[in-house]
Scaffold this motif. Structure first.
Motif, PDB file in Angstrom:
ATOM      1  N   PRO A 101       0.995  -1.228   0.567  1.00 26.10           N
ATOM      2  CA  PRO A 101       0.159  -0.002  -0.090  1.00 26.10           C
ATOM      3  C   PRO A 101       0.321   1.127   0.425  1.00 26.10           C
ATOM      4  CG  PRO A 101      -0.852  -1.105   1.462  1.00 26.10           C
ATOM      5  CD  PRO A 101       0.285  -2.375   0.890  1.00 26.10           C
ATOM      6  N   TYR A 102       2.017   1.312   0.290  1.00 26.45           N
ATOM      7  CA  TYR A 102       2.909   2.436   0.619  1.00 26.45           C
ATOM      8  C   TYR A 102       3.715   2.559  -0.813  1.00 26.45           C
ATOM      9  CZ  TYR A 102       1.181   2.700   5.432  1.00 26.45           C
ATOM     10  OH  TYR A 102       0.656   2.168   5.935  1.00 26.45           O
ATOM     11  N   MET A 103       4.105   1.255  -1.834  1.00 30.42           N
ATOM     12  CA  MET A 103       5.114   1.028  -2.277  1.00 30.42           C
ATOM     13  C   MET A 103       4.388   1.469  -3.568  1.00 30.42           C
ATOM     14  SD  MET A 103       7.874  -1.961  -1.575  1.00 30.42           S
ATOM     15  CE  MET A 103       8.729  -1.425  -2.135  1.00 30.42           C
ATOM     16  N   TYR A 104       3.235   0.907  -3.984  1.00 23.30           N
ATOM     17  CA  TYR A 104       2.895   1.190  -5.367  1.00 23.30           C
ATOM     18  C   TYR A 104       2.075   2.845  -4.796  1.00 23.30           C
ATOM     19  CZ  TYR A 104       4.373  -3.435  -6.601  1.00 23.30           C
ATOM     20  OH  TYR A 104       4.930  -4.310  -7.136  1.00 23.30           O
ATOM     21  N   LYS A 105       1.798   3.842  -5.956  1.00 21.78           N
ATOM     22  CA  LYS A 105       0.592   5.048  -5.843  1.00 21.78           C
ATOM     23  C   LYS A 105      -1.002   3.963  -6.172  1.00 21.78           C
ATOM     24  CE  LYS A 105       4.502   7.806  -6.915  1.00 21.78           C
ATOM     25  NZ  LYS A 105       4.586   9.190  -8.306  1.00 21.78           N
ATOM     26  N   SER A 106      -0.557   3.646  -7.378  1.00 24.19           N
ATOM     27  CA  SER A 106      -2.401   2.951  -7.492  1.00 24.19           C
ATOM     28  C   SER A 106      -2.270   1.633  -7.303  1.00 24.19           C
ATOM     29  CB  SER A 106      -2.556   3.460  -9.119  1.00 24.19           C
ATOM     30  OG  SER A 106      -2.143   2.604 -10.046  1.00 24.19           O
ATOM     31  N   LEU A 107      -3.896   1.587  -6.750  1.00 26.97           N
ATOM     32  CA  LEU A 107      -3.736  -0.703  -6.508  1.00 26.97           C
ATOM     33  C   LEU A 107      -4.996  -0.613  -6.475  1.00 26.97           C
ATOM     34  CD1 LEU A 107      -1.882  -1.439  -3.045  1.00 26.97           C
ATOM     35  CD2 LEU A 107      -1.318  -1.577  -5.449  1.00 26.97           C
ATOM     36  N   THR A 108      -5.733  -1.419  -7.395  1.00 33.19           N
ATOM     37  CA  THR A 108      -6.956  -1.797  -7.578  1.00 33.19           C
ATOM     38  C   THR A 108      -7.719  -2.244  -6.379  1.00 33.19           C
ATOM     39  OG1 THR A 108      -6.106  -3.426  -8.359  1.00 33.19           O
ATOM     40  CG2 THR A 108      -6.641  -1.773  -9.741  1.00 33.19           C
ATOM     41  N   TYR A 109      -7.163  -2.324  -5.303  1.00 36.70           N
ATOM     42  CA  TYR A 109      -7.932  -3.187  -4.076  1.00 36.70           C
ATOM     43  C   TYR A 109      -7.240  -1.922  -2.746  1.00 36.70           C
ATOM     44  CZ  TYR A 109      -3.358  -5.908  -2.910  1.00 36.70           C
ATOM     45  OH  TYR A 109      -2.199  -5.609  -2.742  1.00 36.70           O
ATOM     46  N   ASP A 110      -8.219  -1.926  -1.552  1.00 34.24           N
ATOM     47  CA  ASP A 110      -7.576  -1.524  -0.778  1.00 34.24           C
ATOM     48  C   ASP A 110      -7.655  -3.253   0.226  1.00 34.24           C
ATOM     49  OD1 ASP A 110      -7.291  -0.552   2.120  1.00 34.24           O
ATOM     50  OD2 ASP A 110      -8.345   1.485   1.595  1.00 34.24           O
ATOM     51  N   ALA A 111      -6.059  -3.286   0.715  1.00 30.07           N
ATOM     52  CA  ALA A 111      -6.156  -4.385   1.805  1.00 30.07           C
ATOM     53  C   ALA A 111      -6.557  -4.175   2.895  1.00 30.07           C
ATOM     54  CB  ALA A 111      -4.574  -5.074   1.490  1.00 30.07           C
ATOM     55  N   ALA A 112      -6.491  -3.118   3.705  1.00 30.50           N
ATOM     56  CA  ALA A 112      -6.845  -3.171   4.890  1.00 30.50           C
ATOM     57  C   ALA A 112      -8.762  -2.579   4.535  1.00 30.50           C
ATOM     58  CB  ALA A 112      -7.076  -0.992   5.496  1.00 30.50           C
ATOM     59  N   ARG A 113      -9.631  -2.291   3.667  1.00 30.65           N
ATOM     60  CA  ARG A 113     -10.986  -2.629   3.206  1.00 30.65           C
ATOM     61  C   ARG A 113     -11.872  -3.691   3.045  1.00 30.65           C
ATOM     62  NH1 ARG A 113     -12.032   1.158  -1.437  1.00 30.65           N
ATOM     63  NH2 ARG A 113     -10.745  -0.872  -2.580  1.00 30.65           N
ATOM     64  N   ASP A 114     -10.748  -4.764   2.215  1.00 29.08           N
ATOM     65  CA  ASP A 114     -11.392  -5.321   1.099  1.00 29.08           C
ATOM     66  C   ASP A 114     -10.419  -7.056   1.358  1.00 29.08           C
ATOM     67  OD1 ASP A 114     -12.261  -3.415  -1.072  1.00 29.08           O
ATOM     68  OD2 ASP A 114     -10.222  -3.288  -1.649  1.00 29.08           O
ATOM     69  N   LEU A 115     -10.216  -6.882   1.942  1.00 31.70           N
ATOM     70  CA  LEU A 115      -9.564  -8.919   2.394  1.00 31.70           C
ATOM     71  C   LEU A 115      -9.377  -7.812   4.328  1.00 31.70           C
ATOM     72  CD1 LEU A 115      -6.732  -9.257   0.686  1.00 31.70           C
ATOM     73  CD2 LEU A 115      -8.376 -10.114   0.455  1.00 31.70           C
ATOM     74  N   VAL A 116      -9.910  -9.533   5.299  1.00 32.41           N
ATOM     75  CA  VAL A 116     -10.067  -9.756   6.453  1.00 32.41           C
ATOM     76  C   VAL A 116      -9.099 -10.772   6.962  1.00 32.41           C
ATOM     77  CG1 VAL A 116     -12.394  -8.770   6.579  1.00 32.41           C
ATOM     78  CG2 VAL A 116     -12.064 -11.104   6.447  1.00 32.41           C
ATOM     79  N   PRO A 117      -8.380 -10.343   8.208  1.00 37.33           N
ATOM     80  CA  PRO A 117      -7.611 -11.992   8.803  1.00 37.33           C
ATOM     81  C   PRO A 117      -8.214 -12.795   9.366  1.00 37.33           C
ATOM     82  CG  PRO A 117      -7.642  -9.747  10.067  1.00 37.33           C
ATOM     83  CD  PRO A 117      -8.434  -9.363   8.998  1.00 37.33           C
ATOM     84  N   ILE A 118      -7.786 -13.770   9.245  1.00 38.11           N
ATOM     85  CA  ILE A 118      -8.522 -15.379   9.661  1.00 38.11           C
ATOM     86  C   ILE A 118      -7.226 -15.396  10.407  1.00 38.11           C
ATOM     87  CG2 ILE A 118      -8.771 -17.469   9.513  1.00 38.11           C
ATOM     88  CD1 ILE A 118      -9.576 -16.359   6.053  1.00 38.11           C
ATOM     89  N   LEU A 253      -3.415 -16.138   6.348  1.00 33.07           N
ATOM     90  CA  LEU A 253      -4.707 -16.496   5.465  1.00 33.07           C
ATOM     91  C   LEU A 253      -5.419 -15.512   5.619  1.00 33.07           C
ATOM     92  CD1 LEU A 253      -6.050 -20.255   6.171  1.00 33.07           C
ATOM     93  CD2 LEU A 253      -5.386 -18.944   3.811  1.00 33.07           C
ATOM     94  N   MET A 254      -6.138 -15.077   4.453  1.00 28.68           N
ATOM     95  CA  MET A 254      -7.227 -13.907   4.412  1.00 28.68           C
ATOM     96  C   MET A 254      -8.786 -14.446   3.744  1.00 28.68           C
ATOM     97  SD  MET A 254      -4.343 -10.424   4.683  1.00 28.68           S
ATOM     98  CE  MET A 254      -5.961  -9.299   5.947  1.00 28.68           C
ATOM     99  N   ALA A 255      -9.490 -13.402   3.927  1.00 33.90           N
ATOM    100  CA  ALA A 255     -10.513 -13.453   2.776  1.00 33.90           C
ATOM    101  C   ALA A 255     -11.284 -12.543   2.877  1.00 33.90           C
ATOM    102  CB  ALA A 255     -11.640 -14.534   3.838  1.00 33.90           C
ATOM    103  N   PRO A 256     -11.978 -12.326   0.985  1.00 34.73           N
ATOM    104  CA  PRO A 256     -12.705 -11.377   0.861  1.00 34.73           C
ATOM    105  C   PRO A 256     -13.812 -10.416   2.642  1.00 34.73           C
ATOM    106  CG  PRO A 256     -12.706 -13.163  -0.594  1.00 34.73           C
ATOM    107  CD  PRO A 256     -12.161 -13.957   0.282  1.00 34.73           C
ATOM    108  N   THR A 257     -13.396  -9.560   2.556  1.00 35.21           N
ATOM    109  CA  THR A 257     -14.737  -8.464   2.983  1.00 35.21           C
ATOM    110  C   THR A 257     -16.148  -9.372   2.804  1.00 35.21           C
ATOM    111  OG1 THR A 257     -12.980  -6.677   3.186  1.00 35.21           O
ATOM    112  CG2 THR A 257     -15.467  -6.458   3.906  1.00 35.21           C
ATOM    113  N   GLY A 258     -17.150  -9.669   4.122  1.00 34.78           N
ATOM    114  CA  GLY A 258     -18.376 -10.013   4.295  1.00 34.78           C
ATOM    115  C   GLY A 258     -18.063 -11.805   4.119  1.00 34.78           C
ATOM    116  N   THR A 259     -16.989 -12.173   3.477  1.00 30.51           N
ATOM    117  CA  THR A 259     -17.241 -13.405   4.298  1.00 30.51           C
ATOM    118  C   THR A 259     -17.795 -14.121   5.567  1.00 30.51           C
ATOM    119  OG1 THR A 259     -15.231 -13.798   3.299  1.00 30.51           O
ATOM    120  CG2 THR A 259     -15.993 -15.622   4.634  1.00 30.51           C
ATOM    121  N   PRO A 260     -18.825 -15.265   5.170  1.00 32.08           N
ATOM    122  CA  PRO A 260     -19.531 -15.248   6.892  1.00 32.08           C
ATOM    123  C   PRO A 260     -18.501 -15.028   8.199  1.00 32.08           C
ATOM    124  CG  PRO A 260     -20.518 -16.212   5.100  1.00 32.08           C
ATOM    125  CD  PRO A 260     -19.275 -15.951   4.835  1.00 32.08           C
ATOM    126  N   ARG A 261     -18.970 -14.390   9.177  1.00 32.18           N
ATOM    127  CA  ARG A 261     -18.044 -14.826  10.571  1.00 32.18           C
ATOM    128  C   ARG A 261     -17.600 -16.170  10.961  1.00 32.18           C
ATOM    129  NH1 ARG A 261     -14.496 -11.927  12.607  1.00 32.18           N
ATOM    130  NH2 ARG A 261     -13.316 -13.170  13.445  1.00 32.18           N
TER     131      ARG A 261
END
Length: 322
Positions: A101-118, A253-261
């Motif tokens: 997120p700090y090295m690439y000026k433009s990313l097509t995803y937001d790791a903090a928003r679009d992925l949840v930690p497992i 391991l992570m998962a797309p945000t919105g994956t059932p808890r």
């Protein structure tokens, strides 16, 4: 209780029951783990070792899908934008969600928003390796040459912003040297070119290089840890040359945000059982790694902590991909 309150209570109970049913039925089809690097790299190895055991526990197929490129961003984007039904998981290396997120000026995803930690899965050091024909016999010789010949040493990595790239930048920063970066799509391809004599050095995760080291196809100058590694005890620790220095790579391991808890909790619980088993611990040890079982909250905290650390290194080294 009012009629509205009764309806709300009924809705909540039905919703909870439906989620419980989802978790109980899951998995009813193959589960996919996206790996953002090519086959043969450490992330792929860790995913396959874990996936086999999770498949046995679930009685379902676990499919590893390698989506390499752009320092792991292609795979991360694919995972972040996958349907959040619980059938797509993401095996990330730490750098993708903490440094990219700090090295690439433009990313097509937001790791903090679009992925949840497992959960965390494994952690291990990188190792400085050269071709067996290299004139460098130890890390001290390499550092001395690099200081006298800035930019003359070409080092390969798994891609811009990857853990193998950042490990070398961190090492160069600590040693006060400057080298030339040659990014690849994965650490396995970088190692192939190193053995072919196209580049001078690589700092891969130990898992990716350990067999080549033991077979004499690569010369290890130092393990990037404070202490020597039990699998290659003859190789010095980097801290023996650079007091206090260490650099480890972790995988989670992570998962797309919105994956059932309930699915997140199930994957975390079953993964933890695998990580705490003696046979899996022994398997990872053979690869020079150790298990890293964490709760989702602990993994989230680690991501935030490492993000702050790498943001500083990236800023001071002036690392920008686009």
């Amino acid at each position: 209780m009012t009629r509205l309150a009764s309806r709300i209570a009924l809705f909540v109970s039905l919703f909870a029951a439906s989620l419980a049913a989802v978790a109980q039925a899951w998995p009813s089809k193959p589960v996919k783990i996206i790996v953002p690097f090519p086959a043969g790299g450490t992330t792929d190895v860790v995913a396959r070792l874990l996936g086999q055991r999770l498949g046995d526990a679930w009685g379902a197929s676990v499919v590893i899908e390698d989506r390499a490129g752009a320092g792991g961003n292609i795979g991360a984007d694919a995972a972040a934008h996958s349907p959040a039904y619980g059938y797509t998981l993401f095996m990330t290396s730490g750098s993708i969600v903490t440094a990219n997120p700090y090295m690439y000026k433009s990313l097509t995803y937001d790791a903090a928003r679009d992925l949840v930690p497992i959960t965390g899965v494994a952690i291990g050091p990188q190792v400085v390796v050269v071709n067996p024909a290299s004139p460098f016999k130890d890390l001290r010789e390499l550092i001395a040459y690099a200081k006298a010949n800035p930019k003359k040493i070409n080092f390969g990595s798994a891609g811009f912003g990857t853990q193998t790239h950042l490990a070398t930048e961190n090492f160069a920063y600590a040693a006060g040297i400057d080298m030339t970066h040659v990014p690849y799509k994965g650490e396995s391809t970088a190692l192939t070119d190193l053995m072919g004599g196209q580049i001078h050095m690589v700092t891969p995760n130990l898992t990716a290089a350990i067999n080549f080291i033991q077979q004499g196809k690569l010369r290890a100058l130092a393990v990037m840890s404070r202490e020597r590694n039990a699998q290659i005890p003859e190789v010095p620790a980097a801290a023996e040359f650079l007091p206090g220095f260490e650099n480890a790579g972790w995988f989670a391991l992570m998962a797309p945000t919105g994956t059932p808890r309930e699915v997140i909790d199930r994957v975390h619980r079953d993964t933890e059982k695998v990580l705490l088993s003696e046979d899996f611990r022994a398997t990872l040890a053979q690869q020079g790694m150790t298990p890293m079982a964490t709760t989702p909250a602990e993994l989230g905290a680690l991501i935030r902590e490492d993000s702050a650390r790498w943001a500083k290194v990236i800023r001071e080294r002036g690392l920008q991909a686009n």
